[in-house]
Design an enzyme around this catalytic site. Structure first.
Site, short mmCIF file in Angstrom:
data_model
loop_
_atom_site.label_atom_id
_atom_site.label_comp_id
_atom_site.label_asym_id
_atom_site.label_seq_id
_atom_site.Cartn_x
_atom_site.Cartn_y
_atom_site.Cartn_z
N ILE A 178 -59.89 -22.24 36.36
CA ILE A 178 -60.91 -22.11 37.40
C ILE A 178 -61.58 -23.45 37.66
O ILE A 178 -61.80 -23.84 38.82
CB ILE A 178 -61.94 -21.03 37.01
CG1 ILE A 178 -61.25 -19.67 36.91
CG2 ILE A 178 -63.08 -20.98 38.03
CD1 ILE A 178 -62.12 -18.56 36.35
N ASP B 153 -64.37 -31.69 29.06
CA ASP B 153 -63.51 -30.68 28.44
C ASP B 153 -62.79 -31.36 27.28
O ASP B 153 -62.04 -32.31 27.49
CB ASP B 153 -62.49 -30.15 29.47
CG ASP B 153 -61.70 -28.96 28.95
OD1 ASP B 153 -61.38 -28.95 27.74
OD2 ASP B 153 -61.41 -28.05 29.74
N CYS C 128 -71.02 -19.42 37.04
CA CYS C 128 -70.22 -18.25 37.43
C CYS C 128 -69.18 -17.96 36.37
O CYS C 128 -68.16 -17.33 36.65
CB CYS C 128 -69.55 -18.50 38.78
SG CYS C 128 -70.68 -18.64 40.16
N ASP D 83 -74.29 -16.11 38.49
CA ASP D 83 -73.56 -14.86 38.74
C ASP D 83 -73.42 -14.05 37.46
O ASP D 83 -73.01 -12.90 37.50
CB ASP D 83 -72.16 -15.19 39.29
CG ASP D 83 -71.38 -13.95 39.69
OD1 ASP D 83 -71.95 -13.09 40.38
OD2 ASP D 83 -70.20 -13.85 39.30
N GLU E 231 -75.98 -7.98 30.41
CA GLU E 231 -75.55 -7.32 31.66
C GLU E 231 -75.32 -5.84 31.39
O GLU E 231 -74.85 -5.47 30.30
CB GLU E 231 -74.27 -7.97 32.19
CG GLU E 231 -74.46 -9.41 32.62
CD GLU E 231 -73.20 -10.03 33.24
OE1 GLU E 231 -72.20 -9.30 33.40
OE2 GLU E 231 -73.21 -11.23 33.55
N HIS F 112 -72.59 -10.53 38.98
CA HIS F 112 -71.26 -10.77 38.42
C HIS F 112 -70.17 -10.48 39.46
O HIS F 112 -69.27 -9.65 39.26
CB HIS F 112 -71.03 -9.92 37.17
CG HIS F 112 -70.05 -10.53 36.22
ND1 HIS F 112 -70.17 -10.44 34.85
CD2 HIS F 112 -68.93 -11.28 36.43
CE1 HIS F 112 -69.17 -11.07 34.26
NE2 HIS F 112 -68.41 -11.58 35.20
N LEU F 113 -70.25 -11.21 40.56
CA LEU F 113 -69.34 -11.00 41.69
C LEU F 113 -68.18 -11.99 41.72
O LEU F 113 -67.41 -12.01 42.67
CB LEU F 113 -70.11 -11.12 43.01
CG LEU F 113 -71.25 -10.11 43.24
CD1 LEU F 113 -71.90 -10.39 44.59
CD2 LEU F 113 -70.73 -8.68 43.19
N GLY F 114 -68.05 -12.81 40.68
CA GLY F 114 -67.04 -13.87 40.71
C GLY F 114 -65.65 -13.39 41.07
O GLY F 114 -64.92 -14.06 41.79
N ALA F 115 -65.28 -12.23 40.56
CA ALA F 115 -63.93 -11.70 40.82
C ALA F 115 -63.93 -10.62 41.89
O ALA F 115 -62.92 -9.96 42.09
CB ALA F 115 -63.34 -11.15 39.53
#
Length: 535
Positions: free
Chosen positions: A158, A177, A236, A262, A267, A285-288
């Site tokens: 991502i 990273d 997100c 997000d 939750e 939590h709308l990422g997907a």
């Protein structure tokens, strides 16, 4: 894994009809009951009848549910997050847990970009103000994205897409990273940096890492305090990566200009220090949550679960090495051999095993050796735990304190490739090697350093003795006296009058009387019946 036409899958959350049809088209018996995800009692009652369980986020796969699922072989999560699955309990029970890490990558990355734009231009607040009949044009002064620096924490699937989209917006991108190389970062169009530099120089920070012990609270109060004044934060990825209380305080103080979240540490998030703050955008939590992503992950999990149940192929597993369908076809004989090597040692070793070392030679080094290692460890432990498999074996071995190591080397003998297993206990070391011939049949080629060539059958007898005349006659006569037919007879020795071994492939398990007679001769140091699952 054992394959068959009787595989049965339960879909307990809302997958599309197209995804459910994939199971049917592949010859798998599937029950579509999306109501069960929220009904624990009914799910517990039903689960014992299924080999596979396909879920989204509503179904909670707890240790108790796994204990009740006597047939369960695989849990498939249509999506990335597996917070609702007890992976440790699944591993101990030998149940594979799969997810679909790539099906919603674009959707999640796009949501992060949308959230970044929203806080850059204060779009939600401006929208609410305008709907309220106000015209506060001067209140909502935004910032451009062009030329700004975006710091991406986590440059995986991502994060990589977010970097690509940000570059398209003419942003400067730096990435943190630990697994990212300088070369790969350059190919992405990002500058690889350490976290402290990213915090200090970024105008926007977007998180794209999983929640682990190392990443938990990666944007702690201290880390947030080290950010550039006026920074904007986007999360997100997963709740728990950001100290939400500290973030709220820093927004109130003006150090952080805005935030877009997000995901939350708890939750469903019905309350938060960040709610109702100006310059904070929150979504549930709308990422997907796009039609395309939900369909993609549903189709992918149906294909992955079907492949595993029908062919043994393992994709995107979280608790065992992945084995593609192509690998499963090529490696099938080698995986069987790996199991036989481990099973041979496991059946002959009565005391606790402290260490397992596996040597991969020649062409085997190009294979998926992680999967072969899991198969060998499962074979070693099979005699003491018949339910163990490639998933549970490494977990149980670790719990028992076994040290597992592997070595690879180039082709070093007459065989194109082979595997050698050596185990160590407090009192001895035991070794066996094997290969797969061109006919696809696994063979034992060495035991205790003595070269042999032995076909592997269901019932076998292993003997050790001093190399003296008459041993073959004693073995043959004793078997004949008791009506036990010898299908194959392999002998090997270290040197003339030295140590010798015998491996007999029999049509049936030798009766106790046969074993006693051979032992009573005094000619044999060891007389051990063996049994292998040769299908």
């Amino acid at each position: 894994m054992e394959t068959g036409l009787a595989a049965k899958v339960l879909v307990s959350d809302g997958l599309s009809e197209t995804a459910v049809q994939i199971f049917r088209d592949r010859g798998i018996d599937v029950d579509f009951r999306p109501d069960l995800g929220g009904n624990e009692a009914e799910l517990f009652a039903a689960i014992r009848n299924y080999d596979g369980l396909a879920i989204r986020s509503a179904t909670k796969v707890t240790g108790k549910l796994i204990d009740a699922a006597s047939r369960l072989k695989v849990v498939g999560r249509a999506g990335i997050g597996v917070d609702n699955v007890d992976i440790q309990a699944a591993s101990r029970a030998g149940v594979i847990v799969m997810n679909t890490p790539f099906g919603n990558s674009i959707t999640t990355a796009e949501h992060a970009i949308a959230m970044m734009m929203a806080i850059a231009r204060q779009i939600p607040d401006a929208n609410a103000s305008t709907h309220a009949g106000k015209w506060e044009k001067s209140r909502f002064m935004g910032v451009e994205l062009t030329g700004k620096t975006l710091g991406v924490i986590g440059a995986g699937n991502i994060g990589r897409i977010v970097i690509d989209r940000a570059r398209g917006l003419k942003m400067k991108v730096m990435a943190y990273d630990p697994f990212l190389s300088e070369e790969r970062a350059k190919r992405m169009g990002a500058r690889k940096v350490e976290l402290v530099e990213l915090l200090r120089e970024s105008d926007f920070i977007s998180l794209h890492v999983p929640l682990t012990e190392k990443t938990r609270n990666i944007l702690s109060r201290e880390a947030l305090g080290n950010t550039k004044t006026g920074v904007r934060i986007i999360n997100c990825a997963r709740g728990g990566l950001v100290d939400e209380t500290a973030l709220a305080e820093l927004i109130a103080s003006g150090h952080v200009a805005a935030a877009a979240l997000d995901v939350f540490s708890r939750e469903p998030a019905t309350e938060s220090d960040l709610f109702n703050m100006p310059n904070v955008v929150c979504t549930p939590h709308l990422g997907a949550a796009t039609t395309e992503a939900q369909e993609n992950v549903a189709l992918q999990i149906a294909e992955q679960m079907s492949d595993y149940l029908l062919t043994g192929a393992v994709q995107n597993a979280l608790n065992m090495p992945s084995v593609t369908a192509e690998e499963a076809q090529i490696m099938g004989p080698w995986i069987r051999l790996a199991g036989y090597l481990g099973d041979f040692v496991g059946q002959l070793t009565g005391e606790p095993i402290n260490a397992i070392n596996i040597l991969y030679d020649g062409m085997v080094t190009d294979m998926n050796t992680d999967a072969l290692t899991s198969a060998i460890v499962a074979g070693v432990m099979k005699s003491s735990n018949p339910q163990v498999n490639m998933v549970s074996a490494p977990v149980i071995a670790h719990e028992r304190g076994m040290d597992i190591s592997t070595t690879t080397q180039r082709k070093s003998g007459v065989f194109e490739g082979y595997m050698k297993l050596t185990v160590a206990t407090e009192v001895r070391e035991r070794s066996i090697a094997g290969t797969v011939f061109s006919d696809g049949r696994p063979r034992f080629i060495q035991i205790k350093g003595i070269n042999i060539d032995a076909a592997i059958g269901r019932h076998m007898l292993y003997t050790t003795n001093e190399d003296i005349p008459g041993i073959i006659g004693v073995l043959g006569q004793t078997m004949g006296n008791h009506g036990v037919n010898i299908a194959n007879f392999t002998l090997g020795r270290s040197s003339a009058t030295g140590r010798a071994i015998g491996l007999l492939y029999l049509d049936e398990r030798p009766p106790t009387e046969v074993l006693s007679e051979l032992e009573d001769t005094g000619l044999f140091r060891q007389v051990s019946p063996l049994e292998f699952d040769v299908g």
